[in-house]
Design an enzyme around this catalytic site. Structure first.
Site, PDB file in Angstrom:
ATOM      1  N   MET A 154      24.624  24.010  41.748  1.00 18.45           N
ATOM      2  CA  MET A 154      24.399  25.255  41.028  1.00 18.45           C
ATOM      3  C   MET A 154      23.997  26.394  41.960  1.00 18.45           C
ATOM      4  SD  MET A 154      24.716  26.714  38.226  1.00 18.45           S
ATOM      5  CE  MET A 154      24.956  25.453  37.006  1.00 18.45           C
ATOM      6  N   CYS A 155      23.233  26.081  43.017  1.00 15.87           N
ATOM      7  CA  CYS A 155      22.803  27.160  43.913  1.00 15.87           C
ATOM      8  C   CYS A 155      24.006  27.789  44.617  1.00 15.87           C
ATOM      9  CB  CYS A 155      21.777  26.647  44.923  1.00 15.87           C
ATOM     10  SG  CYS A 155      22.364  25.265  45.902  1.00 15.87           S
TER      11      CYS A 155
END
Ligand SMILES: [Zn+2]
Length: 427
Positions: free
Chosen positions: A212-213
């Site tokens: 997700m980052c």
């Protein structure tokens, strides 16, 4: 054992057929030109160094393949179509195809169900009758693991055990082919005898997603930009109104995601976002590679031929194919898992503390790599009555009702049968 069984089945059917032909006065071969099956006869009507040790060359095998042997092919996509062509050219004429335009097990049911006389009967029963009464061999050319597991479970449910001993005549062999881009595999499963799909479920890893980052702040690939729009932007902006979720088959939705992904890509100087790629990412499409499909379909059709003719030993039992970089292939014997929830005949133990909650069991059933269920529904017997464990109680601890050693029956889309578990309290 299995080979002698197939030979016996074959012999019986050839006799039936010959009698029928005498009655009908039909030679059954009017559509064949001379020498049509010469290439096949070379394998079946003379002996060779790779033959099954018990096989006696004769004209019966070809007869069986042409006239009697019924094959069910599941999936008519890239792999399935290649399979159908190979089977037809190998001499199989009784081929039934079940295709699914979308990956949905309920569809698989519907295909079997499309008969007026069956209205009102349990779906799984109809499917079981349909398969059991008709087919000698099942071939799967599917791109869905759930559908594959469902079929596996169906064939396991057809097995007949007498005093714990498997009746070999109840076994319908399953040939399973799968491809994903440049990788593929072909396997031979004798349900109840060799490793089943669920025995080796760990081989199908859950979907890999981008961190997700990366998606949120450090995109490097066009896919990262599309995922950003799909996962973060869509729920925030709800471009087609509240409660309208992203539909990969809706061109307007894809167009919106595509435009936003382009903007995102421009921001980070990333190139390569296209409409096609957008649709691919949103629908999780892994590009089909024709050569992989061809290789796997060929391997599967060869196994069907070997089993139907009983002239050669089948693959034992798992072939891996990879042409990502050069060409690499090997076979290995996948082993049966002693406590396989699908084929072991024994309820698996579920270890939880008495203070655990039903939600934890549900999480385990879906997250365990060896189970990977999709939407399990649990029932149990309490005071002699069947009880569904409702969602409302999932956050209450077991001690309010469930006991140590309690049997839990779990229904899920991954199998037509309910799967039994035994609750074991840990201290
Ligand atoms: Zn198994």
């Amino acid at each position: 054992l299995l080979f002698s069984l197939f030979r016996e089945k074959k012999r019986r059917r050839v006799v039936e057929l010959t009698e029928k032909m005498l009655v009908d006065g039909d030679t059954g071969s009017t559509s064949d030109w001379d020498d049509r099956w010469n290439h096949i006869k070379k394998f079946l009507e003379r002996s060779g160094p790779f033959m099954h040790p018990d096989f006696e060359p004769s004209t019966e095998s070809l007869q069986f393949m042409l006239e009697t042997c019924k094959i069910l092919v599941i999936g008519a996509g890239g792999l399935g179509c290649e399979l159908l062509k190979n089977l037809a050219l190998s001499g199989f004429r009784n081929i039934h195809v079940v295709d699914m335009d979308t990956i949905d097990v309920s569809n698989l049911n519907r295909q079997f169900l499309f008969r007026a006389k069956d209205v009102g009967r349990p779906k799984a029963d109809v499917a079981a009758d349909f398969i059991n009464s008709q087919f000698h061999i099942i071939v799967c050319g599917l791109d869905s693991i759930v559908a594959r597991r469902w079929m596996n479970g169906m064939l396991l449910s057809l097995l007949v055990y007498e005093d714990g001993v498997l009746d070999p005549s109840s076994i319908i062999p399953l040939i399973d082919g799968g491809t994903e881009g440049f990788k593929g595999n072909a396997r031979v499963i004798f349900p109840g005898m060799t490793a089943c799909i669920d025995c080796t479920l760990e081989l199908y890893p859950p979907q890999i997603n981008f961190p997700m980052c990366t998606i949120a702040s450090m995109p490097r690939l066009p896919e990262h930009c599309i995922e950003y729009v799909r996962i973060l932007l869509w729920p925030k902006e709800m471009p087609f109104g509240d409660d309208v979720s992203l539909d990969g088959d809706d061109p307007e939705h894809i167009q919106w995601v595509y435009q936003k992904s382009l903007e995102r890509a421009a921001e980070f100087s990333i190139t390569g976002v296209t409409y096609r790629l957008t649709q691919g990412v949103v629908k999780r499409i892994i590009p089909a590679v024709a050569s992989t499909n061809a290789a796997i379909a060929a391997a599967c059709a060869t196994e069907v031929f070997k089993i139907a003719s009983s002239a050669y030993l089948p693959l034992n039992n798992y072939m891996v194919f990879n042409d990502v970089d050069g060409l690499y292939t090997y076979t290995f014997e996948a082993e049966r898992k002693e406590n396989c929830s699908a084929c072991s005949q024994v309820p698996s133990d579920l270890h939880f503390s008495p203070s655990s909650k039903l939600q934890e069991v549900l999480d385990y059933l879906t997250e365990s790599t060896s189970l990977q269920m999709k939407s399990p529904a649990i029932t149990t017997t309490m005071d002699g009555k069947n009880k569904t464990l409702y969602l409302q109680v999932i956050n209450l601890p077991f001690k309010l009702g469930l006991a140590d050693g309690q049997e839990l029956a779990v229904a899920d889309v991954t199998t037509p049968q309910t799967v039994l578990f035994k609750l074991c309290f840990t201290s």
